[in-house]
Design an enzyme around this catalytic site. Structure first.
Site, PDB file in Angstrom:
ATOM      1  N   GLY A 288      22.484 -50.765  17.503  1.00 40.08           N
ATOM      2  CA  GLY A 288      23.216 -51.526  16.501  1.00 40.08           C
ATOM      3  C   GLY A 288      22.643 -52.892  16.159  1.00 40.08           C
TER       4      GLY A 288
ATOM      5  N   GLU B 126      23.621 -58.888  20.214  1.00 37.61           N
ATOM      6  CA  GLU B 126      24.443 -57.690  20.072  1.00 37.61           C
ATOM      7  C   GLU B 126      25.049 -57.681  18.661  1.00 37.61           C
ATOM      8  OE1 GLU B 126      25.139 -54.872  20.455  1.00 37.61           O
ATOM      9  OE2 GLU B 126      26.328 -54.382  22.211  1.00 37.61           O
ATOM     10  N   ASP B 127      25.335 -56.503  18.173  1.00 37.07           N
ATOM     11  CA  ASP B 127      25.938 -56.395  16.849  1.00 37.07           C
ATOM     12  C   ASP B 127      27.397 -56.845  16.854  1.00 37.07           C
ATOM     13  OD1 ASP B 127      26.759 -54.233  18.409  1.00 37.07           O
ATOM     14  OD2 ASP B 127      26.130 -52.694  16.991  1.00 37.07           O
TER      15      ASP B 127
ATOM     16  N   LYS C 158      35.575 -58.985  17.666  1.00 37.98           N
ATOM     17  CA  LYS C 158      36.933 -58.494  17.423  1.00 37.98           C
ATOM     18  C   LYS C 158      37.922 -59.215  18.343  1.00 37.98           C
ATOM     19  CE  LYS C 158      35.871 -53.785  15.908  1.00 37.98           C
ATOM     20  NZ  LYS C 158      36.114 -52.349  16.211  1.00 37.98           N
TER      21      LYS C 158
ATOM     22  N   VAL D 255      34.295 -51.055  11.947  1.00 42.37           N
ATOM     23  CA  VAL D 255      33.390 -51.476  10.872  1.00 42.37           C
ATOM     24  C   VAL D 255      32.021 -50.804  10.998  1.00 42.37           C
ATOM     25  CG1 VAL D 255      34.535 -53.704  10.569  1.00 42.37           C
ATOM     26  CG2 VAL D 255      32.622 -53.521  12.171  1.00 42.37           C
TER      27      VAL D 255
ATOM     28  N   ARG E 285      24.435 -46.927   9.305  1.00 37.19           N
ATOM     29  CA  ARG E 285      23.693 -48.088   9.827  1.00 37.19           C
ATOM     30  C   ARG E 285      22.908 -48.767   8.708  1.00 37.19           C
ATOM     31  NH1 ARG E 285      23.742 -48.060  15.490  1.00 37.19           N
ATOM     32  NH2 ARG E 285      23.636 -46.016  16.472  1.00 37.19           N
TER      33      ARG E 285
END
Ligand code: IMP
Ligand code: MG
Length: 183
Positions: free
Chosen positions: A48, A103-104, A135, A157, A169
């Site tokens: 990700g 990190e995504d 989140k 998402v 992606r």
């Protein structure tokens, strides 16, 4: 892929590619302020974070080495399974390195708290975390994320590297996946 390519599968666009780009410029400036001219080992979490790493590192002026880890905490669903497995480990020895995990998204925080402890235990000089998205549940765990792009609501998402079952992606920006796709 653009929002219109997703049609009804996209409920809402949250951030355009341009908004993400602006945010990464801000974060890169903070990163440069902190590291100065010291070299950084950026550890991208596959798959990700690929877009975040690619766009972020080109905005950083300090020397950057890149490596990648793949971990799994999810399977193909939309809820964390609670089990973190290493699917691909680093090729780099992190001893005495200044590591920046990229990190995504941080949701339950499970993946990042585990990764943080893992890299610290290998003798890194420092380990910091950047997450493009965060989140609300992440507030419940004690994961020190130094750099956060955007706070988002508790919705699933996709886009800009984030997938649902390996799809979307390649959406340019980030948007909310329509629930009919996974319900
Ligand atoms: P955590 O361990 O619950 O913090 O989950 C982090 C990982 O779950 C991320 O690296 C993503 O791969 C995945 N993830 C969490 N929320 C989403 C989402 O809304 N869309 C896509 N992937 C997500
Ligand atoms: Mg991930």
């Amino acid at each position: 892929m653009d929002a219109r390519d997703m049609g009804q599968d996209l409920e809402k666009v949250l951030f355009t590619k341009e908004q993400i780009d602006e945010k990464l410029t801000e974060l890169a400036a903070r990163i440069d302020d902190y590291y100065g001219n010291r070299s950084i080992l950026v550890v991208g979490v596959l798959r990700g974070a690929v877009m975040v790493v690619a766009d972020l590192v080109r905005k950083i002026h300090a020397p950057v080495a890149m490596d990648w880890m793949a971990v799994s905490s999810y399977g193909s669903g939309t809820k964390s399974s609670g089990v973190v497995r290493i699917l691909k480990d680093l090729d780099t020895d992190v001893t005495d390195r200044e590591v920046l995990i990229v990190e995504d998204i941080i949701d339950s925080g499970l993946t990042l708290s585990w990764l943080l402890a893992n890299l610290q235990s290998r003798g890194a000089k420092s380990v910091d975390i950047l997450a493009l998205l965060r989140k609300p549940d992440a507030a419940k765990v004690d994961v020190p994320v130094k750099y956060v792009g955007f706070e988002i609501p508790n919705k699933f998402v996709v886009g800009y590297g984030l997938d649902y079952a390996e799809k979307y992606r390649n959406l340019r920006g980030v948007g909310v996946l329509a629930p009919h796709v996974y319900q």
